[in-house]
Design a protein around this motif. Structure first.
Motif, PDB file in Angstrom:
ATOM      1  N   UNK A   1       0.917  -1.257   0.086  1.00 33.96           N
ATOM      2  CA  UNK A   1       0.059  -0.138  -0.217  1.00 33.96           C
ATOM      3  C   UNK A   1       0.981   1.419  -0.049  1.00 33.96           C
ATOM      4  N   UNK A   2       1.032   2.797  -0.476  1.00 34.38           N
ATOM      5  CA  UNK A   2       0.984   3.769  -0.605  1.00 34.38           C
ATOM      6  C   UNK A   2       0.524   4.427   0.939  1.00 34.38           C
ATOM      7  N   UNK A   3       1.459   4.695   2.036  1.00 35.94           N
ATOM      8  CA  UNK A   3       0.517   4.558   2.916  1.00 35.94           C
ATOM      9  C   UNK A   3       0.830   6.506   2.552  1.00 35.94           C
ATOM     10  N   UNK A   4       1.330   6.987   2.150  1.00 38.54           N
ATOM     11  CA  UNK A   4       1.183   8.528   2.258  1.00 38.54           C
ATOM     12  C   UNK A   4       0.617   9.191   1.712  1.00 38.54           C
ATOM     13  N   UNK A   5       0.248   8.190   0.074  1.00 40.61           N
ATOM     14  CA  UNK A   5      -1.081   9.036  -0.056  1.00 40.61           C
ATOM     15  C   UNK A   5      -2.786   9.291   0.613  1.00 40.61           C
ATOM     16  N   UNK A   6      -2.330   7.356   1.093  1.00 38.34           N
ATOM     17  CA  UNK A   6      -3.196   7.282   1.906  1.00 38.34           C
ATOM     18  C   UNK A   6      -3.617   7.918   2.682  1.00 38.34           C
ATOM     19  N   UNK A   7      -2.603   8.753   3.212  1.00 33.41           N
ATOM     20  CA  UNK A   7      -2.784   9.977   4.306  1.00 33.41           C
ATOM     21  C   UNK A   7      -2.944  11.143   3.777  1.00 33.41           C
ATOM     22  N   UNK A   8      -3.164  11.413   2.966  1.00 33.66           N
ATOM     23  CA  UNK A   8      -3.316  13.050   3.021  1.00 33.66           C
ATOM     24  C   UNK A   8      -4.374  12.953   2.289  1.00 33.66           C
ATOM     25  N   UNK A   9      -4.810  11.190   1.812  1.00 34.06           N
ATOM     26  CA  UNK A   9      -6.098  11.240   1.265  1.00 34.06           C
ATOM     27  C   UNK A   9      -7.417  11.389   2.751  1.00 34.06           C
ATOM     28  N   UNK A  10      -6.573  10.850   3.517  1.00 36.78           N
ATOM     29  CA  UNK A  10      -7.276  10.460   5.017  1.00 36.78           C
ATOM     30  C   UNK A  10      -7.813  11.874   5.030  1.00 36.78           C
ATOM     31  N   UNK A  11      -6.539  12.604   5.461  1.00 37.01           N
ATOM     32  CA  UNK A  11      -6.576  14.638   6.291  1.00 37.01           C
ATOM     33  C   UNK A  11      -7.924  14.946   4.641  1.00 37.01           C
ATOM     34  N   UNK A  12      -7.505  14.636   3.843  1.00 36.81           N
ATOM     35  CA  UNK A  12      -8.688  15.605   2.803  1.00 36.81           C
ATOM     36  C   UNK A  12     -10.211  15.308   3.566  1.00 36.81           C
ATOM     37  N   UNK A  13     -10.403  14.097   3.603  1.00 44.19           N
ATOM     38  CA  UNK A  13     -11.296  13.560   3.581  1.00 44.19           C
ATOM     39  C   UNK A  13     -12.331  14.134   5.389  1.00 44.19           C
TER      40      UNK A  13
ATOM     41  N   UNK B   1     -10.775  17.176   6.517  1.00 42.12           N
ATOM     42  CA  UNK B   1     -11.341  18.344   6.346  1.00 42.12           C
ATOM     43  C   UNK B   1     -12.302  18.585   5.647  1.00 42.12           C
ATOM     44  N   UNK B   2     -13.424  17.460   4.345  1.00 42.40           N
ATOM     45  CA  UNK B   2     -14.624  17.529   4.257  1.00 42.40           C
ATOM     46  C   UNK B   2     -15.465  17.356   5.539  1.00 42.40           C
ATOM     47  N   UNK B   3     -15.299  16.498   6.203  1.00 42.82           N
ATOM     48  CA  UNK B   3     -16.064  16.068   7.325  1.00 42.82           C
ATOM     49  C   UNK B   3     -16.337  17.392   7.944  1.00 42.82           C
ATOM     50  N   UNK B   4     -15.662  17.810   8.529  1.00 45.25           N
ATOM     51  CA  UNK B   4     -15.138  19.187   9.629  1.00 45.25           C
ATOM     52  C   UNK B   4     -16.169  20.207   8.946  1.00 45.25           C
ATOM     53  N   UNK B   5     -15.523  20.704   7.703  1.00 45.98           N
ATOM     54  CA  UNK B   5     -16.914  21.963   7.023  1.00 45.98           C
ATOM     55  C   UNK B   5     -18.384  20.886   6.807  1.00 45.98           C
ATOM     56  N   UNK B   6     -18.468  19.804   6.185  1.00 50.20           N
ATOM     57  CA  UNK B   6     -19.984  19.402   6.120  1.00 50.20           C
ATOM     58  C   UNK B   6     -20.461  19.488   7.435  1.00 50.20           C
ATOM     59  N   UNK B   7     -20.179  19.009   9.001  1.00 48.48           N
ATOM     60  CA  UNK B   7     -20.630  19.323   9.644  1.00 48.48           C
ATOM     61  C   UNK B   7     -21.353  20.672  10.433  1.00 48.48           C
ATOM     62  N   UNK B   8     -19.955  21.410   9.752  1.00 49.36           N
ATOM     63  CA  UNK B   8     -20.453  22.670  10.341  1.00 49.36           C
ATOM     64  C   UNK B   8     -21.061  23.307  10.094  1.00 49.36           C
TER      65      UNK B   8
END
Length: 453
Positions: free
Chosen positions: A354-366, A368-375
């Motif tokens: 697995x691509x751990x760096x790419x997966x970690x960046x994708x996780x951070x983006x998701x 942030x998107x979840x926090x914005x959607x919550x607000x």
């Protein structure tokens, strides 16, 4: 002219019915009885039944004796024979003939002998002297054979000639006794006892030739039956002809229809034994020949397998070298196959890592998107809540009451909307902004049933 009285048709019966009625009357009215007379017009049918007339000096009657009854007679009925018979008086319906269905028959004058025979037979049978359980097997190869009979009897010559023909090497011992006459039964019993006491034979033949029931009566005496039953030697009874039966036949270990047949029962057949011996000899020769051939082939096979020790060591050394070479080849092949499988597994592992760096960046983006959607969701829900609170405040009845209004309710709790619903002096409940009060309706004289606004 007078009218004749004719019978009613219902009173007329058939001939068959008449004969059947007559038969029933005869069979019910005349019990079976012994009847004596002379046999005449005897006919032995192909079916085995006997048809004849029984007559005396003044009359005759038709008789029939069926096959199964006829076969049990110790003699054959003859034309002109004086007999006594017992049977059922009946009517042969098909021909309307009066007849007797015969069940038993005996020679005239011998009735007492037959009765004595049956009495003794029943007595000894009740004691178990006829039971098969006490019967002994005859020896297959007797060393000596005894004969109880008269020295002058033709039966003795028949027995001895049969024994000499079948097995001349077997000794024969004669135990002489009269076989007919006043003291014959005693002599026969003594001869049987003598044979049992001397114990010089392995089987004992008791025999005599055929004759009438009076001639054979010695073998129906109880003293002879007891001697045969007590004899320690296996016994064969060969008395009379095939149709003759005596008490001795029932007590003996074996019954032979004739003296000659008794000799055949107790003696082995020399020709048959010689044939068996020859067959056994040939079978043994064949078995020995097969055994020798098998052992010869086995010896040849073992001879081929027998090697010099040096040659055997060389062969084993060559086999060891071949096995060693095979082992090295198989080890090398297994090593190569294992290395190839390892390389293949490494390639697959690298492809699926697995691509751990790419997966970690994708996780951070998701995230942030979840926090914005919550607000955004919380903001929309807060606005909706404020709207609902404003609407609830506007529609709250307590707010109206706070302005000085009241709710009028009847005693059953229903709100009053029209003054016409109220009756004079009726109690009502007033709900105010800060509590409740009881009131009574009073209308001024001539006032209308309505409340002032």
């Amino acid at each position: 002219m007078t009218r004749q009285n004719f019978p009613d048709r219902q009173d007329v019966i058939s001939v068959s019915s008449l004969n059947r009625m007559a038969r029933d009357l005869l069979e019910a009215g005349i019990p079976p009885a012994w009847i004596g007379g002379e046999i005449s017009n005897l006919t032995l049918a192909a079916s085995g039944h006997a048809y004849f007339s029984l007559k005396d000096g003044g009359a005759q009657v038709r008789c029939v004796m069926f096959r199964h009854k006829l076969s049990m007679l110790p003699f054959r009925p003859q034309e002109g024979m004086q007999v006594e018979l017992r049977g059922q008086v009946t009517l042969y319906e098909a021909r309307g003939e009066f007849q007797i269905s015969v069940g038993e028959m005996r020679s005239a004058g011998l009735g007492r002998l037959y009765e004595a025979f049956e009495r003794l037979k029943a007595k000894l049978q009740a004691e178990g002297l006829f039971d098969n359980a006490r019967k002994r097997e005859l020896p297959a190869h007797p060393a000596a054979i005894g004969i109880v009979t008269s020295p002058a009897a033709a039966a003795l010559r028949d027995v001895v000639s049969t024994l000499r023909r079948r097995m001349p090497g077997i000794p024969v011992v004669l135990y002489p006794a009269q076989v007919q006459g006043e003291s014959s039964a005693k002599q026969i019993a003594e001869a049987i006892r003598a044979a049992g006491e001397r114990k010089e034979v392995d089987a004992l033949i008791i025999c005599r030739g055929g004759g009438s029931i009076e001639d054979l009566w010695s073998f129906n005496e109880e003293i002879v039956a007891r001697a045969v039953a007590d004899c320690p030697i296996p016994t064969i009874s060969g008395v009379g002809h095939e149709t003759d039966f005596t008490i001795c036949d029932f007590v003996a270990d074996r019954r032979a229809p004739t003296p000659t047949a008794a000799a055949e029962l107790v003696s082995p057949n020399r020709e048959h034994l010689a044939l068996q011996l020859e067959q056994t000899k040939r079978a043994l020769e064949r078995a020995l020949g097969r055994l020798l051939m098998d052992k010869t082939q086995q010896l040849d096979f073992l001879g081929h397998r027998l090697l010099h020790p040096g040659a055997k060591l060389r062969a084993q050394s060559e086999r060891l070298g071949a096995l060693s070479q095979t082992l090295r080849q198989r080890v090398q092949t297994a090593f190569e196959q294992g290395r190839w499988r390892l390389q293949l597994a490494s390639t697959r592992l690298a492809r699926h890592q697995p691509d751990l760096a790419g997966q970690r960046q994708s996780l951070q983006q998701r995230q942030a998107a979840l926090l914005r959607a919550r607000d955004r969701l919380l903001e929309r829900r807060a606005q909706r809540l404020a709207q609902l609170a404003s609407t609830l405040t506007a529609l709250n009845p307590e707010a109206v009451l706070a302005r000085g209004y009241a709710i009028v309710q009847k005693q059953d709790g229903r709100a009053v909307k029209n003054p016409a619903e109220l009756a004079d002096h009726e109690k009502v409940t007033l709900t105010l902004a800060e509590g409740r009060a009881e009131a009574r309706i009073e209308r001024p004289q001539g006032a209308q049933a309505q409340l002032p606004f």
